[in-house]
Structures are given as structure tokens and as C-alpha cells.
Design a protein around this motif. Structure first.
Motif, PDB file in Angstrom:
ATOM      1  N   CYS A 128     139.439  10.352  12.734  1.00  0.00           N
ATOM      2  CA  CYS A 128     138.940  10.649  14.070  1.00  0.00           C
ATOM      3  C   CYS A 128     140.108  10.639  15.049  1.00  0.00           C
ATOM      4  O   CYS A 128     140.758   9.621  15.249  1.00  0.00           O
ATOM      5  CB  CYS A 128     137.880   9.636  14.511  1.00  0.00           C
ATOM      6  N   ILE A 129     140.371  11.775  15.646  1.00  0.00           N
ATOM      7  CA  ILE A 129     141.446  11.900  16.632  1.00  0.00           C
ATOM      8  C   ILE A 129     140.907  11.578  18.019  1.00  0.00           C
ATOM      9  O   ILE A 129     141.562  10.904  18.811  1.00  0.00           O
ATOM     10  CB  ILE A 129     142.050  13.317  16.594  1.00  0.00           C
ATOM     11  N   ALA A 130     139.707  12.058  18.307  1.00  0.00           N
ATOM     12  CA  ALA A 130     139.072  11.809  19.604  1.00  0.00           C
ATOM     13  C   ALA A 130     137.566  11.987  19.442  1.00  0.00           C
ATOM     14  O   ALA A 130     137.113  12.811  18.645  1.00  0.00           O
ATOM     15  CB  ALA A 130     139.605  12.769  20.660  1.00  0.00           C
ATOM     16  N   HIS A 131     136.825  11.215  20.217  1.00  0.00           N
ATOM     17  CA  HIS A 131     135.355  11.309  20.175  1.00  0.00           C
ATOM     18  C   HIS A 131     134.864  10.839  21.534  1.00  0.00           C
ATOM     19  O   HIS A 131     135.146   9.715  21.945  1.00  0.00           O
ATOM     20  CB  HIS A 131     134.827  10.402  19.069  1.00  0.00           C
ATOM     21  N   ALA A 132     134.151  11.711  22.255  1.00  0.00           N
ATOM     22  CA  ALA A 132     133.723  11.358  23.607  1.00  0.00           C
ATOM     23  C   ALA A 132     132.363  11.968  23.917  1.00  0.00           C
ATOM     24  O   ALA A 132     131.961  12.966  23.322  1.00  0.00           O
ATOM     25  CB  ALA A 132     134.744  11.845  24.626  1.00  0.00           C
TER      26      ALA A 132
ATOM     27  N   VAL B 238     132.295  15.888  22.631  1.00  0.00           N
ATOM     28  CA  VAL B 238     133.495  16.608  22.224  1.00  0.00           C
ATOM     29  C   VAL B 238     134.235  15.700  21.243  1.00  0.00           C
ATOM     30  O   VAL B 238     134.551  14.546  21.566  1.00  0.00           O
ATOM     31  CB  VAL B 238     134.406  16.954  23.427  1.00  0.00           C
ATOM     32  N   GLU B 239     134.489  16.234  20.051  1.00  0.00           N
ATOM     33  CA  GLU B 239     135.142  15.442  19.004  1.00  0.00           C
ATOM     34  C   GLU B 239     136.283  16.249  18.397  1.00  0.00           C
ATOM     35  O   GLU B 239     136.196  17.461  18.297  1.00  0.00           O
ATOM     36  CB  GLU B 239     134.151  15.128  17.874  1.00  0.00           C
ATOM     37  N   ARG B 240     137.334  15.537  17.977  1.00  0.00           N
ATOM     38  CA  ARG B 240     138.422  16.144  17.210  1.00  0.00           C
ATOM     39  C   ARG B 240     138.629  15.306  15.961  1.00  0.00           C
ATOM     40  O   ARG B 240     138.744  14.081  16.033  1.00  0.00           O
ATOM     41  CB  ARG B 240     139.714  16.212  18.025  1.00  0.00           C
ATOM     42  N   TRP B 241     138.668  15.975  14.822  1.00  0.00           N
ATOM     43  CA  TRP B 241     138.856  15.317  13.527  1.00  0.00           C
ATOM     44  C   TRP B 241     140.072  15.914  12.835  1.00  0.00           C
ATOM     45  O   TRP B 241     140.371  17.100  13.000  1.00  0.00           O
ATOM     46  CB  TRP B 241     137.603  15.502  12.664  1.00  0.00           C
ATOM     47  N   ALA B 242     140.756  15.104  12.056  1.00  0.00           N
ATOM     48  CA  ALA B 242     141.976  15.550  11.384  1.00  0.00           C
ATOM     49  C   ALA B 242     141.712  16.723  10.441  1.00  0.00           C
ATOM     50  O   ALA B 242     142.513  17.651  10.359  1.00  0.00           O
ATOM     51  CB  ALA B 242     142.607  14.393  10.612  1.00  0.00           C
ATOM     52  N   ASP B 243     140.583  16.682   9.734  1.00  0.00           N
ATOM     53  CA  ASP B 243     140.254  17.741   8.779  1.00  0.00           C
ATOM     54  C   ASP B 243     138.766  17.677   8.440  1.00  0.00           C
ATOM     55  O   ASP B 243     138.053  16.768   8.869  1.00  0.00           O
ATOM     56  CB  ASP B 243     141.112  17.622   7.515  1.00  0.00           C
TER      57      ASP B 243
ATOM     58  N   HIS C 171     127.510   5.234  19.306  1.00  0.00           N
ATOM     59  CA  HIS C 171     127.964   6.166  18.266  1.00  0.00           C
ATOM     60  C   HIS C 171     129.424   6.579  18.502  1.00  0.00           C
ATOM     61  O   HIS C 171     130.228   6.591  17.568  1.00  0.00           O
ATOM     62  CB  HIS C 171     127.052   7.397  18.248  1.00  0.00           C
ATOM     63  N   VAL C 172     129.755   6.899  19.740  1.00  0.00           N
ATOM     64  CA  VAL C 172     131.126   7.297  20.071  1.00  0.00           C
ATOM     65  C   VAL C 172     132.102   6.172  19.761  1.00  0.00           C
ATOM     66  O   VAL C 172     133.132   6.387  19.110  1.00  0.00           O
ATOM     67  CB  VAL C 172     131.221   7.728  21.557  1.00  0.00           C
ATOM     68  N   HIS C 173     131.798   4.963  20.198  1.00  0.00           N
ATOM     69  CA  HIS C 173     132.714   3.837  19.978  1.00  0.00           C
ATOM     70  C   HIS C 173     132.894   3.556  18.491  1.00  0.00           C
ATOM     71  O   HIS C 173     134.011   3.279  18.038  1.00  0.00           O
ATOM     72  CB  HIS C 173     132.224   2.604  20.727  1.00  0.00           C
ATOM     73  N   ARG C 174     131.811   3.642  17.714  1.00  0.00           N
ATOM     74  CA  ARG C 174     131.911   3.411  16.276  1.00  0.00           C
ATOM     75  C   ARG C 174     132.706   4.528  15.610  1.00  0.00           C
ATOM     76  O   ARG C 174     133.579   4.286  14.773  1.00  0.00           O
ATOM     77  CB  ARG C 174     130.517   3.311  15.649  1.00  0.00           C
ATOM     78  N   SER C 175     132.423   5.759  16.002  1.00  0.00           N
ATOM     79  CA  SER C 175     133.084   6.914  15.385  1.00  0.00           C
ATOM     80  C   SER C 175     134.587   6.896  15.599  1.00  0.00           C
ATOM     81  O   SER C 175     135.352   7.315  14.716  1.00  0.00           O
ATOM     82  CB  SER C 175     132.501   8.216  15.946  1.00  0.00           C
ATOM     83  N   ARG C 176     135.033   6.418  16.735  1.00  0.00           N
ATOM     84  CA  ARG C 176     136.473   6.369  17.028  1.00  0.00           C
ATOM     85  C   ARG C 176     137.234   5.498  16.039  1.00  0.00           C
ATOM     86  O   ARG C 176     138.452   5.661  15.892  1.00  0.00           O
ATOM     87  CB  ARG C 176     136.703   5.825  18.442  1.00  0.00           C
ATOM     88  N   THR C 177     136.554   4.597  15.358  1.00  0.00           N
ATOM     89  CA  THR C 177     137.227   3.706  14.397  1.00  0.00           C
ATOM     90  C   THR C 177     137.317   4.317  13.001  1.00  0.00           C
ATOM     91  O   THR C 177     137.964   3.749  12.134  1.00  0.00           O
ATOM     92  CB  THR C 177     136.493   2.354  14.292  1.00  0.00           C
ATOM     93  N   GLU C 178     136.694   5.460  12.785  1.00  0.00           N
ATOM     94  CA  GLU C 178     136.666   6.064  11.457  1.00  0.00           C
ATOM     95  C   GLU C 178     137.975   6.779  11.135  1.00  0.00           C
ATOM     96  O   GLU C 178     138.604   7.364  12.024  1.00  0.00           O
ATOM     97  CB  GLU C 178     135.501   7.048  11.356  1.00  0.00           C
ATOM     98  N   PRO C 179     138.365   6.761   9.857  1.00  0.00           N
ATOM     99  CA  PRO C 179     139.579   7.482   9.449  1.00  0.00           C
ATOM    100  C   PRO C 179     139.465   8.968   9.777  1.00  0.00           C
ATOM    101  O   PRO C 179     138.418   9.584   9.564  1.00  0.00           O
ATOM    102  CB  PRO C 179     139.623   7.277   7.931  1.00  0.00           C
TER     103      PRO C 179
ATOM    104  N   ILE D  15     139.690  19.871  13.167  1.00  0.00           N
ATOM    105  CA  ILE D  15     138.306  20.281  13.321  1.00  0.00           C
ATOM    106  C   ILE D  15     137.830  19.845  14.699  1.00  0.00           C
ATOM    107  O   ILE D  15     138.008  18.687  15.085  1.00  0.00           O
ATOM    108  CB  ILE D  15     137.413  19.653  12.223  1.00  0.00           C
ATOM    109  N   LEU D  16     137.244  20.776  15.428  1.00  0.00           N
ATOM    110  CA  LEU D  16     136.705  20.514  16.758  1.00  0.00           C
ATOM    111  C   LEU D  16     135.184  20.593  16.667  1.00  0.00           C
ATOM    112  O   LEU D  16     134.644  21.546  16.114  1.00  0.00           O
ATOM    113  CB  LEU D  16     137.230  21.546  17.750  1.00  0.00           C
ATOM    114  N   VAL D  17     134.526  19.578  17.185  1.00  0.00           N
ATOM    115  CA  VAL D  17     133.065  19.535  17.190  1.00  0.00           C
ATOM    116  C   VAL D  17     132.609  19.428  18.636  1.00  0.00           C
ATOM    117  O   VAL D  17     133.108  18.594  19.391  1.00  0.00           O
ATOM    118  CB  VAL D  17     132.528  18.327  16.386  1.00  0.00           C
ATOM    119  N   THR D  18     131.673  20.287  19.007  1.00  0.00           N
ATOM    120  CA  THR D  18     131.031  20.167  20.306  1.00  0.00           C
ATOM    121  C   THR D  18     129.527  20.126  20.080  1.00  0.00           C
ATOM    122  O   THR D  18     129.021  20.682  19.108  1.00  0.00           O
ATOM    123  CB  THR D  18     131.372  21.348  21.243  1.00  0.00           C
ATOM    124  N   GLY D  19     128.856  19.455  20.954  1.00  0.00           N
ATOM    125  CA  GLY D  19     127.407  19.374  20.832  1.00  0.00           C
ATOM    126  C   GLY D  19     126.810  18.854  22.117  1.00  0.00           C
ATOM    127  O   GLY D  19     127.524  18.404  23.020  1.00  0.00           O
TER     128      GLY D  19
END
Length: 98
Positions: free
Chosen positions: A35-39, A53-58, A25-33, A2-6
Motif C-alpha cells: 500500500c503506497i497510499a490509501h485515503a 483514492v488508493e495507490r498500490w505497488a502492484d 478501513h483506510v487506517h488498516r489498509s495503510r499498514t498492508e504490504p 495500481i490506482l484505485v478510485t471509488g
């Protein structure tokens, strides 16, 4: 995947707070199960606009991310500091390797 842009455009008097909250928010989100990338990035053409720009496994991982109380609080805080409503897009994507 899953790709998220905003993006969010801060008011001149709120940019420092928007940037601080966004980085937290970005630093916290990167620790979540899942989360492939969050910037977060600053727009070269609009100094008050931040782009995420975020990438999530599903989708389940992204749904869990949205359910985290800190994520909901971030969204509310951001909306209160923005010059206009933040925008968000979600895509179901697959990587294409040449």
C-alpha cells in the motif's frame, strides 16, 4: 503502480457509520504490504458521498488486500449502509514526472 478510485453515497441516517467504517478501513489498509497510499475524502458537492483514492505497488498487493477478511467485511457493511451500490475503478498506471 495500481490506482484505485471509488465512491459511496450514504443514506442520511447512515453517514456517521459509513464515515467511521471508511476511516477504520483506510487506517488498516495503510499498514498492508504494497500500500503506497490509501485515503477517503468527502465530496464538496455532495455531503453524503465519500471518495476513495488508493495507490498500490502492484496487482498482487491489491489482490492480497481484497482477500483480507476485514476488507471483504468492509465492502459488505458499506453496501448495506449505502444509498446505492458503491462504485470502484482499478487502473494500471505509471507516474509521469515533468
Amino acid at each position: 503502480m495500481i490506482l484505485v478510485t471509488g465512491s459511496v453515497v450514504a443514506r442520511p441516517d447512515t453517514f456517521a457509520d459509513v464515515l467511521r467504517l471508511s476511516l477504520e478501513h483506510v487506517h488498516r489498509s495503510r499498514t498492508e504490504p504494497g500500500c503506497i497510499a490509501h485515503a477517503v475524502h468527502r465530496d464538496c458537492e455532495d455531503d453524503l458521498r465519500l471518495v476513495f483514492v488508493e495507490r498500490w505497488a502492484d496487482m498482487a498487493a491489491l489482490t492480497a488486500h481484497f482477500a483480507v477478511p476485514a476488507s471483504r467485511a468492509f465492502g459488505k457493511a458499506l453496501a448495506g449502509l449505502a444509498a446505492r451500490a458503491p462504485d470502484l475503478q482499478i487502473y494500471d498506471a505509471s507516474e509521469i514526472r515533468p
